[in-house]
Design a protein around this motif. Structure first.
Motif, mmCIF file in Angstrom:
data_model
loop_
_atom_site.group_PDB
_atom_site.id
_atom_site.type_symbol
_atom_site.label_atom_id
_atom_site.label_comp_id
_atom_site.label_asym_id
_atom_site.label_seq_id
_atom_site.Cartn_x
_atom_site.Cartn_y
_atom_site.Cartn_z
ATOM 1 N N GLU A 272 5.712 4.361 -1.927
ATOM 2 C CA GLU A 272 5.203 3.275 -1.089
ATOM 3 C C GLU A 272 3.957 2.621 -1.678
ATOM 4 O O GLU A 272 3.519 1.581 -1.204
ATOM 5 N N ALA A 273 3.360 3.238 -2.695
ATOM 6 C CA ALA A 273 2.113 2.719 -3.261
ATOM 7 C C ALA A 273 2.278 1.280 -3.752
ATOM 8 O O ALA A 273 1.436 0.426 -3.480
ATOM 9 N N ARG A 274 3.356 0.996 -4.468
ATOM 10 C CA ARG A 274 3.573 -0.360 -4.994
ATOM 11 C C ARG A 274 3.690 -1.359 -3.854
ATOM 12 O O ARG A 274 3.087 -2.426 -3.900
ATOM 13 N N GLU A 275 4.436 -1.021 -2.815
ATOM 14 C CA GLU A 275 4.596 -1.928 -1.680
ATOM 15 C C GLU A 275 3.259 -2.159 -0.966
ATOM 16 O O GLU A 275 2.920 -3.286 -0.631
ATOM 17 N N ARG A 276 2.503 -1.076 -0.758
ATOM 18 C CA ARG A 276 1.180 -1.221 -0.127
ATOM 19 C C ARG A 276 0.279 -2.122 -0.967
ATOM 20 O O ARG A 276 -0.437 -2.969 -0.457
ATOM 21 N N TYR A 277 0.326 -1.916 -2.291
ATOM 22 C CA TYR A 277 -0.503 -2.716 -3.185
ATOM 23 C C TYR A 277 -0.104 -4.185 -3.124
ATOM 24 O O TYR A 277 -0.958 -5.068 -2.963
ATOM 25 N N GLU B 140 -4.406 -0.304 -7.158
ATOM 26 C CA GLU B 140 -4.188 -1.093 -8.375
ATOM 27 C C GLU B 140 -4.142 -0.196 -9.614
ATOM 28 O O GLU B 140 -3.299 -0.385 -10.495
ATOM 29 N N LEU B 141 -5.028 0.777 -9.674
ATOM 30 C CA LEU B 141 -5.017 1.685 -10.819
ATOM 31 C C LEU B 141 -3.703 2.445 -10.907
ATOM 32 O O LEU B 141 -3.136 2.604 -11.989
ATOM 33 N N ALA B 142 -3.204 2.894 -9.768
ATOM 34 C CA ALA B 142 -1.942 3.635 -9.755
ATOM 35 C C ALA B 142 -0.767 2.746 -10.125
ATOM 36 O O ALA B 142 0.114 3.156 -10.888
ATOM 37 N N VAL B 143 -0.748 1.522 -9.616
ATOM 38 C CA VAL B 143 0.397 0.634 -9.828
ATOM 39 C C VAL B 143 0.336 -0.054 -11.188
ATOM 40 O O VAL B 143 1.299 -0.027 -11.957
ATOM 41 N N ASP B 144 -0.779 -0.691 -11.500
ATOM 42 C CA ASP B 144 -0.863 -1.484 -12.726
ATOM 43 C C ASP B 144 -1.143 -0.670 -13.989
ATOM 44 O O ASP B 144 -0.761 -1.070 -15.083
ATOM 45 N N TYR B 145 -1.849 0.449 -13.850
ATOM 46 C CA TYR B 145 -2.213 1.261 -15.012
ATOM 47 C C TYR B 145 -1.442 2.575 -15.080
ATOM 48 O O TYR B 145 -1.704 3.400 -15.945
ATOM 49 N N ASN B 146 -0.526 2.795 -14.125
ATOM 50 C CA ASN B 146 0.254 4.025 -14.054
ATOM 51 C C ASN B 146 -0.642 5.262 -13.976
ATOM 52 O O ASN B 146 -0.324 6.326 -14.513
ATOM 53 N N ALA B 147 -1.784 5.121 -13.325
ATOM 54 C CA ALA B 147 -2.747 6.209 -13.205
ATOM 55 C C ALA B 147 -2.322 7.198 -12.125
ATOM 56 O O ALA B 147 -1.666 6.832 -11.153
#
Length: 173
Positions: A118-123, A141-148
């Motif tokens: 759900e992280a991408r959808e929330r972002y 953003e760090l998790a979605v865009d940087y795969n962190a």
């Protein structure tokens, strides 16, 4: 072939590269400290990457975002420790920062929100609005865009340790 070293938890061992410690009061006294620290550390750790300029830019941007989240802390006493280590294609940022109970709850909730599908959808939902990004959105953003990957660990005293693994060397976006 070199043997793979493991940490005490059984995961791959990250080799320490650089650490900067400063009083949190000094850090939060000037907004530009976020940029200064992130740029300096990015330049120091990017020299041996396949595309050192790209790596430095990506690392500096991601690290600056993290430091801007910390900059908004409400805790005025203690030390901020910024440590970077590496294992293969992944750089690990460890931030140990003083933290009042309300801040601890913020970080616990925010880190729990960046995990899962759900992280991408929330972002995407959060950036489609007209408001400036919140601290939670920055971590998303760090998790979605940087795969962190992000997690919290216990630290001594009234502090927390925020651990962020950034696989920038393998990032294709």
């Amino acid at each position: 072939m070199e043997p793979v070293h493991h940490d005490l938890a059984g995961g791959p061992a990250f080799e320490p590269m650089i650490q900067i410690d400063m009083e949190i009061k000094a850090f939060v006294s000037v907004w530009r400290h976020c940029d200064y620290v992130s740029t300096y550390m990015a330049r120091m750790i990017s020299q041996n990457r396949s595309d050192s300029v790209r790596h430095s830019n990506l690392f500096s941007s991601a690290f600056n975002e993290l430091l801007e989240v910390v900059f908004r802390t409400r805790h005025a006493d203690g030390e901020l420790a910024c440590r970077v280590s590496r294992h293969g294609a992944t750089d690990r940022i460890e931030l140990i920062l003083p933290c009042v109970p309300e801040e601890r709850r913020f970080y616990e909730e925010a880190v729990s929100q960046v995990a899962g599908i759900e992280a991408r959808e929330r972002y995407l939902n959060s950036v489609s609005g007209d408001l400036a990004p919140s601290r939670e959105v920055v971590l998303l953003e760090l998790a979605v865009d940087y795969n962190a990957t992000l997690r919290l660990e216990e630290a001594d005293g009234d502090a927390i340790k925020l651990v962020v693994d950034l696989p920038l060397e393998g990032l294709r976006n």
